[in-house]
Design an enzyme around this catalytic site. Structure first.
Site, PDB file in Angstrom:
ATOM      1  N   ARG A 252      -3.819  -1.531  -5.931  1.00 14.29           N
ATOM      2  CA  ARG A 252      -3.025  -2.756  -5.804  1.00 14.29           C
ATOM      3  C   ARG A 252      -3.458  -3.687  -6.919  1.00 14.29           C
ATOM      4  O   ARG A 252      -4.535  -3.520  -7.503  1.00 14.29           O
ATOM      5  CB  ARG A 252      -3.226  -3.411  -4.446  1.00 14.29           C
ATOM      6  CG  ARG A 252      -4.660  -3.831  -4.166  1.00 14.29           C
ATOM      7  CD  ARG A 252      -4.851  -4.289  -2.731  1.00 14.29           C
ATOM      8  NE  ARG A 252      -6.257  -4.509  -2.406  1.00 14.29           N
ATOM      9  CZ  ARG A 252      -6.722  -4.645  -1.180  1.00 14.29           C
ATOM     10  NH1 ARG A 252      -5.914  -4.583  -0.154  1.00 14.29           N
ATOM     11  NH2 ARG A 252      -8.012  -4.857  -0.965  1.00 14.29           N
TER      12      ARG A 252
ATOM     13  N   THR B 216       9.701 -38.742  -4.067  1.00  9.61           N
ATOM     14  CA  THR B 216       9.968 -37.784  -2.995  1.00  9.61           C
ATOM     15  C   THR B 216       9.064 -37.965  -1.776  1.00  9.61           C
ATOM     16  O   THR B 216       9.371 -37.435  -0.706  1.00  9.61           O
ATOM     17  CB  THR B 216       9.845 -36.340  -3.524  1.00  9.61           C
ATOM     18  OG1 THR B 216       8.597 -36.193  -4.217  1.00  9.61           O
ATOM     19  CG2 THR B 216      10.995 -36.022  -4.464  1.00  9.61           C
TER      20      THR B 216
ATOM     21  N   LYS C  57       0.832  -1.204   0.000  1.00 10.42           N
ATOM     22  CA  LYS C  57       0.000   0.000   0.000  1.00 10.42           C
ATOM     23  C   LYS C  57       0.867   1.256   0.000  1.00 10.42           C
ATOM     24  O   LYS C  57       0.648   2.191  -0.784  1.00 10.42           O
ATOM     25  CB  LYS C  57      -0.921  -0.020   1.218  1.00 10.42           C
ATOM     26  CG  LYS C  57      -1.997   1.038   1.207  1.00 10.42           C
ATOM     27  CD  LYS C  57      -2.938   0.858   2.414  1.00 10.42           C
ATOM     28  CE  LYS C  57      -3.700  -0.448   2.333  1.00 10.42           C
ATOM     29  NZ  LYS C  57      -4.647  -0.641   3.450  1.00 10.42           N
TER      30      LYS C  57
ATOM     31  N   SER D 195      13.726 -41.938 -11.166  1.00 13.06           N
ATOM     32  CA  SER D 195      12.556 -41.137 -10.805  1.00 13.06           C
ATOM     33  C   SER D 195      12.574 -40.990  -9.288  1.00 13.06           C
ATOM     34  O   SER D 195      12.529 -41.995  -8.565  1.00 13.06           O
ATOM     35  CB  SER D 195      11.258 -41.808 -11.256  1.00 13.06           C
ATOM     36  OG  SER D 195      10.152 -41.006 -10.920  1.00 13.06           O
TER      37      SER D 195
ATOM     38  N   GLU E 207      14.304 -43.336  -3.745  1.00 12.10           N
ATOM     39  CA  GLU E 207      13.481 -42.935  -2.606  1.00 12.10           C
ATOM     40  C   GLU E 207      14.125 -43.295  -1.275  1.00 12.10           C
ATOM     41  O   GLU E 207      13.571 -43.006  -0.215  1.00 12.10           O
ATOM     42  CB  GLU E 207      12.084 -43.570  -2.716  1.00 12.10           C
ATOM     43  CG  GLU E 207      12.117 -45.045  -3.043  1.00 12.10           C
ATOM     44  CD  GLU E 207      10.766 -45.586  -3.484  1.00 12.10           C
ATOM     45  OE1 GLU E 207       9.734 -45.031  -3.059  1.00 12.10           O
ATOM     46  OE2 GLU E 207      10.738 -46.560  -4.243  1.00 12.10           O
TER      47      GLU E 207
ATOM     48  N   GLY F 231      -8.282  -7.418   4.831  1.00 16.20           N
ATOM     49  CA  GLY F 231      -8.960  -7.469   6.116  1.00 16.20           C
ATOM     50  C   GLY F 231      -8.144  -8.034   7.248  1.00 16.20           C
ATOM     51  O   GLY F 231      -8.642  -8.197   8.354  1.00 16.20           O
TER      52      GLY F 231
ATOM     53  N   CYS G 265       8.361 -38.193  -9.231  1.00 15.78           N
ATOM     54  CA  CYS G 265       7.003 -38.728  -9.370  1.00 15.78           C
ATOM     55  C   CYS G 265       6.225 -38.709  -8.066  1.00 15.78           C
ATOM     56  O   CYS G 265       5.135 -39.258  -7.985  1.00 15.78           O
ATOM     57  CB  CYS G 265       7.042 -40.154  -9.940  1.00 15.78           C
ATOM     58  SG  CYS G 265       7.853 -41.349  -8.855  1.00 15.78           S
TER      59      CYS G 265
ATOM     60  N   MET H  35      -5.329  -6.751   8.627  1.00 12.53           N
ATOM     61  CA  MET H  35      -4.792  -5.728   9.514  1.00 12.53           C
ATOM     62  C   MET H  35      -5.892  -4.731   9.883  1.00 12.53           C
ATOM     63  O   MET H  35      -6.970  -4.723   9.305  1.00 12.53           O
ATOM     64  CB  MET H  35      -3.637  -4.998   8.835  1.00 12.53           C
ATOM     65  CG  MET H  35      -2.448  -5.872   8.494  1.00 12.53           C
ATOM     66  SD  MET H  35      -1.606  -6.440   9.973  1.00 12.53           S
ATOM     67  CE  MET H  35      -1.633  -8.188   9.671  1.00 12.53           C
TER      68      MET H  35
ATOM     69  N   HIS I  84     -15.470  -8.621   2.767  1.00  9.29           N
ATOM     70  CA  HIS I  84     -14.395  -9.514   3.218  1.00  9.29           C
ATOM     71  C   HIS I  84     -14.585 -10.922   2.657  1.00  9.29           C
ATOM     72  O   HIS I  84     -13.656 -11.534   2.120  1.00  9.29           O
ATOM     73  CB  HIS I  84     -14.370  -9.553   4.751  1.00  9.29           C
ATOM     74  CG  HIS I  84     -13.349 -10.482   5.327  1.00  9.29           C
ATOM     75  ND1 HIS I  84     -13.632 -11.793   5.637  1.00  9.29           N
ATOM     76  CD2 HIS I  84     -12.039 -10.314   5.609  1.00  9.29           C
ATOM     77  CE1 HIS I  84     -12.544 -12.370   6.116  1.00  9.29           C
ATOM     78  NE2 HIS I  84     -11.565 -11.492   6.105  1.00  9.29           N
TER      79      HIS I  84
ATOM     80  N   TYR J 210      11.750 -34.106 -16.146  1.00 12.54           N
ATOM     81  CA  TYR J 210      10.290 -34.052 -16.053  1.00 12.54           C
ATOM     82  C   TYR J 210       9.848 -34.102 -14.593  1.00 12.54           C
ATOM     83  O   TYR J 210      10.612 -34.490 -13.696  1.00 12.54           O
ATOM     84  CB  TYR J 210       9.632 -35.198 -16.833  1.00 12.54           C
ATOM     85  CG  TYR J 210       9.859 -36.573 -16.250  1.00 12.54           C
ATOM     86  CD1 TYR J 210       8.994 -37.091 -15.280  1.00 12.54           C
ATOM     87  CD2 TYR J 210      10.921 -37.367 -16.670  1.00 12.54           C
ATOM     88  CE1 TYR J 210       9.200 -38.353 -14.747  1.00 12.54           C
ATOM     89  CE2 TYR J 210      11.127 -38.634 -16.146  1.00 12.54           C
ATOM     90  CZ  TYR J 210      10.266 -39.121 -15.175  1.00 12.54           C
ATOM     91  OH  TYR J 210      10.463 -40.359 -14.639  1.00 12.54           O
TER      92      TYR J 210
ATOM     93  N   ARG K 142      -3.659   3.153   8.475  1.00 15.54           N
ATOM     94  CA  ARG K 142      -3.921   1.851   7.851  1.00 15.54           C
ATOM     95  C   ARG K 142      -2.644   1.020   7.826  1.00 15.54           C
ATOM     96  O   ARG K 142      -1.545   1.549   7.759  1.00 15.54           O
ATOM     97  CB  ARG K 142      -4.413   2.023   6.406  1.00 15.54           C
ATOM     98  CG  ARG K 142      -5.804   2.591   6.248  1.00 15.54           C
ATOM     99  CD  ARG K 142      -6.180   2.633   4.772  1.00 15.54           C
ATOM    100  NE  ARG K 142      -7.565   3.012   4.552  1.00 15.54           N
ATOM    101  CZ  ARG K 142      -7.980   4.254   4.367  1.00 15.54           C
ATOM    102  NH1 ARG K 142      -7.098   5.259   4.397  1.00 15.54           N
ATOM    103  NH2 ARG K 142      -9.252   4.514   4.154  1.00 15.54           N
TER     104      ARG K 142
END
Length: 892
Positions: free
Chosen positions: A343, A773, A29, A770, A751, A108, A837, A110, A462, A857, A99
């Site tokens: 904004r 994760t 702001k 691959s 893995e 909304g 993957c 703050m 809001h 990928y 403000r």
């Protein structure tokens, strides 16, 4: 001795210290107020106290540095000089607003205070200057309300009750019907409420008021609602909120004054039109808080065409300047227009894409800017949210119609309390949060709900702003219903809906419908397809999908997946007609018995692979061999064990003993993955046979098939070598018998941490890696995915973890194994294909990490494929931007 630091930055007609690049220091702001001041937008002058000051004040238990106090006084003097009016001066008084404004917009979250500087003497002075006693006491009572609520914690409800009581006493229903004497009386009652709840008289000294207000804004940074909003929105790394102190301009000075909120384009659809609301004789809080029902901005053109045209021009200038759709607040004071804020406007997914495409076609920005700056991955994800299959009522009862505040369809059980909404969601229930109006305290329940319904408030309330930002369907300002919190119900006069009843919301039309309507997947606009073509022309890392059914594979391909990165074969065994033979294989006492059961499963597996290969013709399909521990395929309850034993032709005692034998203390680290194939090579043999034969059968039909066979949970070269030998031997035998060959790859999931640091050895014999994760995160942290929910919320709340590592890839820990495995693997095998993957393959931050690590990928669920495409393209553009390369990204 204190080092002199700059905390206060001016903006105004004559002197401005900041600009739009200073958001981290001045907040969004404050930076925009400074920027607008420099480009000729009529902004009331003021000053911004930096986020740095917020951090220092909070860390010093709300004690100010001495230089901050001096700089605030100089800031007030700056406003006085520009406005030619004076703070606390009863003859020529200056009032200000206070403000908040963080670097990232948090609607909304703050606290705001208007009309600060008002006291009894200033009020009398303003009456003499303006000749408008009603306006003065309306402003005064508002100030007491806001100051009491925001600064001193006196609930706004106390003031609202006093207002309602006075209206009843004098026999009016609308605030505007209260006379000047009524408002004077109301001001006195507000002071009494303040004194009763605080034990103090209302402060008369404007400087004292200002310091209290600034501290309140600082303190609100760590309020529960602000913290909750940042958690939900994934906002991290900010040091605090800035404070904007700005000269007041008044929209409540009569019918030639007003206030409003306006978007440069429709935030729900992206249509290029002014979209917003205004109120005459009102202050800004009346619009955004839903206190009064505002009028559509189009009506302003009829009521005041000069102001409307002026507003339209400023908004267009701001949109071109910022190269983005703008959300502005404005005030008209006695026929003069002021812009109080601008904004980048929050918008729906559909709107984001249309706005991006339109602004490119209008020549406002380039395609790469549209991709990187105007559309978030979350916008794409919103497009995948369901709509109603049948948009007509078709026998359903219409409960009412409100404003279509945020599009999409939602179905759920009614709840009236945010905490109950959160509890219900945690228990797997789908709920609709129903409130008279929402406030920042409701953000937890809003996030947990399928949709939001309010009986009060407008398109910029809001509820509307937050719902649009999160992609939640919302119907706001539904005046057809009356909500009763005490009885936990609402009624339209004909039907009464109680807590727990099902309703359906249509955020596109604003309709509220009784009962559960059927949902369907959305369709995509021409702008979406145009935008995604731009995206696809930029991305360098492929996006695949995790899918093991032809239906999911088709969805993935339709969404632009460039192959299947993970087909989990274990899911296929649960289908009808198969689980019986899978269980026979598991309880078999000998290899011969296992092979007999596997022979029954072979045609099923082969057909599964044929179905997927057909859908993904010409694209790679990575099939993971059997991974989970075998006990997962067996029943656990006593009655189910007896029923299954009868189906398998064995005794319940025998089956129960088998189940007990297969139980493990830690099955995720037990007899699973490649360990099953090593223990029972016939499992690997049959799966490899099904894959190769399916591929050959389709090749004979002239189809291009690209099978990739993935060995799970490998921790050493020897494990991989054992399984690859079996696969290659099976393939060689089939090729010899069939007299036909098909190309295939054999790789592994990385893995286990050991596999990542031994990746050079494994890469010598693997065709691809691959990274799984999900398990890699589990094993790196030592967290059980099944049990982490018991303590993860506490870790997140205390800041021990910033994000859930099962949702966002942990770059510092797990990421190190991904980087090491990639580097070591490619050192040994330069042609090694590498991807991810796990679920992280569809998460934008994790995709950015994958691209910068050099992966080929990512693979994710079918419905996240478009999200991954955009995140992949943004990773390319972000790196080019960071490297400040001069070469341009070519976009056809």
């Amino acid at each position: 001795m204190e080092t002199q630091s700059k905390y206060v930055y001016r903006f105004g007609f004559l002197n401005t210290d900041g600009n739009k690049t200073m958001k981290e220091l001045l907040g969004g702001k404050g930076a925009n107020l400074a920027e607008m001041s420099t480009i000729g937008i009529p902004v009331p002058p003021g000053f911004t106290i930096s986020t740095k000051a917020c951090r220092e004040v909070i860390s010093n238990q709300m004690s100010w540095p001495a230089s901050l106090n001096k700089q605030v006084v100089k800031g007030i003097q700056h406003i006085e000089e520009e406005m030619d009016s004076y703070f606390g001066n009863e003859k020529n008084p200056l009032l200000v607003s206070v403000r908040s404004g963080a670097a990232v917009s948090m609607p909304g979250m703050m606290d705001t205070i208007l009309n600060l500087g008002m006291n009894d003497k200033v009020a009398e002075g303003l009456i003499k200057i303006t000749g408008n006693e009603r306006f003065v006491y309306d402003s005064y009572r508002r100030f007491i309300d806001m100051f009491g609520d925001v600064v001193m914690g006196v609930s706004h409800e106390h003031f609202e009750e006093a207002m309602e009581k006075l209206k009843q006493e004098v026999g009016v229903t609308r605030d505007l019907e209260l006379t000047t004497s009524h408002l004077r009386e109301l001001t006195d009652r507000y002071k009494a409420i303040y004194r009763k709840n605080t034990g103090h008289m209302f402060p008369e000294d404007p400087i004292e008021q200002l310091k209290y207000a600034i501290n309140a804004v600082f303190d609100s940074w760590n309020s529960s609602r602000a913290v909750k909003y940042r958690e939900i929105s994934g906002i991290y790394g900010l040091i605090g909120t800035a404070v904007n102190v700005q000269a007041m301009v008044f929209g409540n000075m009569g019918e030639k004054s007003g206030t409003g909120v306006c978007f440069s384009r429709n935030p729900a659809t992206g249509t290029p039109e002014l979209y917003g609301e205004f109120l005459l004789d009102a202050q800004g809080e009346d619009v955004v808080a839903g206190i009064r029902t505002p009028r559509p901005i189009a009506e302003l053109e009829t009521q005041n065409p000069v102001i409307y045209k002026e507003l339209e021009g400023y908004i267009r200038d701001l949109e071109v300047h910022y190269k983005n759709m703008q959300d502005i607040e404005f005030t008209i004071q006695a026929g003069t227009l002021y812009i109080l804020q601008t904004r980048n406007g929050k918008r729906t997914g559909n709107a984001a894409i249309k706005i991006a495409v339109d602004l490119v076609e209008e020549g406002v920005l380039e395609k790469k800017e549209a991709i990187l700056d105007l559309v978030d991955p979350g916008h794409i994800e919103q497009l995948l949210h369901p709509q109603f299959k049948d948009d007509t009522l078709n026998g359903y009862k219409l409960l009412g119609k409100g404003l279509p505040a945020s599009p999409g369809a939602a179905v759920g059980k009614v709840v009236f309390d945010s905490e109950k909404a959160e509890e219900a969601a945690e228990n797997g229930e789908k709920v609709i949060l129903v409130r008279i109006e929402t406030s920042p305290e409701d953000v937890g329940g809003m996030s947990a709900s399928q949709g939001i319904l309010t009986s009060r408030g407008g398109m910029t309330s809001h509820a509307a702003v937050v719902a649009r930002g999160w992609g939640k369907p919302c119907v706001a300002g539904c005046n057809d219903i009356v909500i009763n919190y005490k009885s936990a119900s609402f009624t339209n006069g004909e039907y009464t809906v109680k807590e727990g009843d099902w309703i359906s919301l249509n955020g596109n039309s604003g309709k509220v419908i009784l009962g559960k309507k059927e949902l369907a997947q959305p369709s995509f606009s021409k702008e979406y397809h145009t935008f995604m073509k731009w995206v696809n022309s930029v991305e360098l890392m492929q996006v695949r999908a995790n899918a093991e059914t032809p239906e999911d594979a088709k969805i993935a391909r339709d969404y632009g997946a460039r192959g299947i990165g993970l087909a989990r074969t274990e899911h296929m065994f649960f289908k009808p007609g198969r689980i019986k033979y899978m269980r026979k294989m598991i309880i078999a006492e000998t290899e011969k018995e296992r092979r007999a059961a596997l022979r029954y499963l072979l045609p099923f597996q082969k057909q599964d692979f044929i179905d997927i290969f057909e859908v993904m013709e010409g694209l790679p399909v990575t099939i993971r061999l059997l991974d989970p521990p075998l006990h997962e395929f067996l029943p656990q309850k006593k009655e189910e064990i007896a029923e299954t034993a009868a189906q398998l032709g064995v005794s319940s005692k025998f089956l129960n003993e088998k189940i007990q034998q297969l139980k493990e203390f830690n099955p995720m680290l037990g007899h699973r993955g490649c360990r099953l194939g090593i223990s029972y090579p016939e499992i690997t043999e049959v799966q490899a046979q099904a894959i190769i034969e399916a591929a050959l059968e389709l090749k004979k039909k002239g189809m291009e098939v690209l099978p990739e066979i993935m060995v799970p949970l490998v921790g050493s070269l020897e494990e991989f070598r054992d399984q690859r030998r079996i696969i290659d031997e099976v393939a060689a035998h089939i090729f010899k018998v069939k007299g036909e060959r098909v190309d295939y790859l054999v790789g592994t999931m990385i893995e286990i941490p050991r596999a990542a640091i031994m990746a050079d050895q494994i890469a010598d014999e693997a065709d691809f890696f691959s990274f799984g994760t999900n398990d890699l995160t589990q094993l790196t942290y030592g967290f059980s995915r099944d049990d982490v929910a018991k303590f993860l919320p506490v870790y997140l709340e205390k800041g021990i973890l910033r994000e859930d590592p099962f949702q966002v890839l942990d770059k510092e820990g797990v990421g190190q194994f991904v980087q090491a495995g990639t580097r070591l693997g490619r050192m040994e095998n330069t042609s090694l294909k590498i991807g991810i993957c796990g679920e992280h393959g569809g998460e934008p931050k994790s995709i950015d990490f994958a691209y910068n690590t050099g992966l080929d990928y990512v693979s994710c669920s079918p419905y996240r494929v478009p999200v991954a495409h955009l995140a992949s393209a943004q990773a390319v553009l972000r790196r080019k931007k960071d490297e400040n390369q001069e070469e341009k990204v070519y976009l056809p």
